[in-house]
Scaffold this active site. Structure first.
Site, PDB file in Angstrom:
ATOM      1  N   ASP A   1      19.025 -13.671  38.692  1.00 18.88           N
ATOM      2  CA  ASP A   1      19.996 -14.568  38.052  1.00 18.88           C
ATOM      3  C   ASP A   1      21.325 -13.824  37.969  1.00 18.88           C
ATOM      4  OD1 ASP A   1      17.475 -15.757  37.566  1.00 18.88           O
ATOM      5  OD2 ASP A   1      18.155 -16.647  35.683  1.00 18.88           O
TER       6      ASP A   1
ATOM      7  N   LYS B   1      22.999 -22.321  37.771  1.00 18.70           N
ATOM      8  CA  LYS B   1      22.555 -22.159  36.382  1.00 18.70           C
ATOM      9  C   LYS B   1      23.754 -22.301  35.466  1.00 18.70           C
ATOM     10  CE  LYS B   1      20.527 -18.499  33.455  1.00 18.70           C
ATOM     11  NZ  LYS B   1      19.857 -17.172  33.456  1.00 18.70           N
TER      12      LYS B   1
ATOM     13  N   LYS C   1      19.168 -24.751  36.842  1.00 18.69           N
ATOM     14  CA  LYS C   1      18.576 -24.135  35.656  1.00 18.69           C
ATOM     15  C   LYS C   1      19.534 -24.327  34.487  1.00 18.69           C
ATOM     16  CE  LYS C   1      17.016 -19.710  33.696  1.00 18.69           C
ATOM     17  NZ  LYS C   1      16.620 -18.300  33.974  1.00 18.69           N
TER      18      LYS C   1
END
Length: 212
Positions: free
Chosen positions: A89, A151, A180
């Site tokens: 991430d 995300k 996400k």
């Protein structure tokens, strides 16, 4: 729809102790969460705790500001994978995005994706700092760069996920990449609404409470 499959069980505080990371992994096993999400220094420990289980390990890179050099991010991502991370991430360089340095933003994502091979790459936009047009552009750049997810947030900025931002992100990426949502998601009702909006993963430190 099995809610635990959507959850990245997260502990990213700078104060996280080794015993807290072990507890995070234990809860992830017990509840059947998709993954744990930890800082790079804890990847080896999580890998040890989760071996022979289905729980994945997500590691954050360039976290939480996104403002370090591309070379540093690439090294960090490769190091996390070497130590057992299944997913990365990464935080985009927000200043570059705001400076209209689109090629630099795109190329950084490309370089990190190339560096981690077949591992999953999630690109954190940190939407709380972006205008609508910047959010749209960030989504396009992430798709062009071959990311697997966009995300919303680190959870350390001035705001977390919002339904409006996820709706915008879904409109921009369609089915090209997954989404996400993370930052401030603390109850089941909220999580289910995000999933209904098209989210494939929920980042939360409240996983067990969310299920209960």
């Amino acid at each position: 729809m099995h809610l635990p499959d959507f959850i990245d069980h997260t502990h990213l505080k700078p104060t996280a102790t080794l015993s807290e990371i072990q507890h995070l992994c234990e809860e992830a096993k017990r509840f059947g969460f998709h993954a744990v999400c930890v800082n790079g220094s804890h990847v080896s420990l999580a890998s040890e705790e989760l071996k022979n289980t289905k729980v994945k390990i997500a590691a954050v890179v360039g976290f939480p500001l996104g403002a370090m050099s591309t070379e540093a991010k690439i090294f960090e991502a490769k190091d996390c994978v070497k130590n057992g991370a299944d997913e990365i991430d990464m935080v985009i360089n927000i200043g570059w995005l705001k400076s209209n340095e689109d090629d630099r933003v795109r190329n950084e994502i490309i370089s990190i994706k190339q560096g981690i091979g077949d591992k999953i790459l999630k690109v954190i936009l940190e939407t709380c700092y972006l205008t609508t047009s910047e959010k749209e552009k960030a989504c396009i750049l992430a798709v062009e760069a071959g990311a697997d997810f966009v995300k919303t947030s680190t959870g350390f900025g001035s705001g977390g996920a919002t339904f409006e931002d996820v709706t915008l992100m879904k409109r921009m990426v369609g089915d090209k990449v997954k989404i996400k949502a993370s930052g401030g998601i603390k109850d089941k009702e909220t999580a289910l609404k995000y999933i209904a909006l098209g989210v494939s993963r929920i980042g939360t430190s409240s996983g067990p409470a969310l299920l209960n």
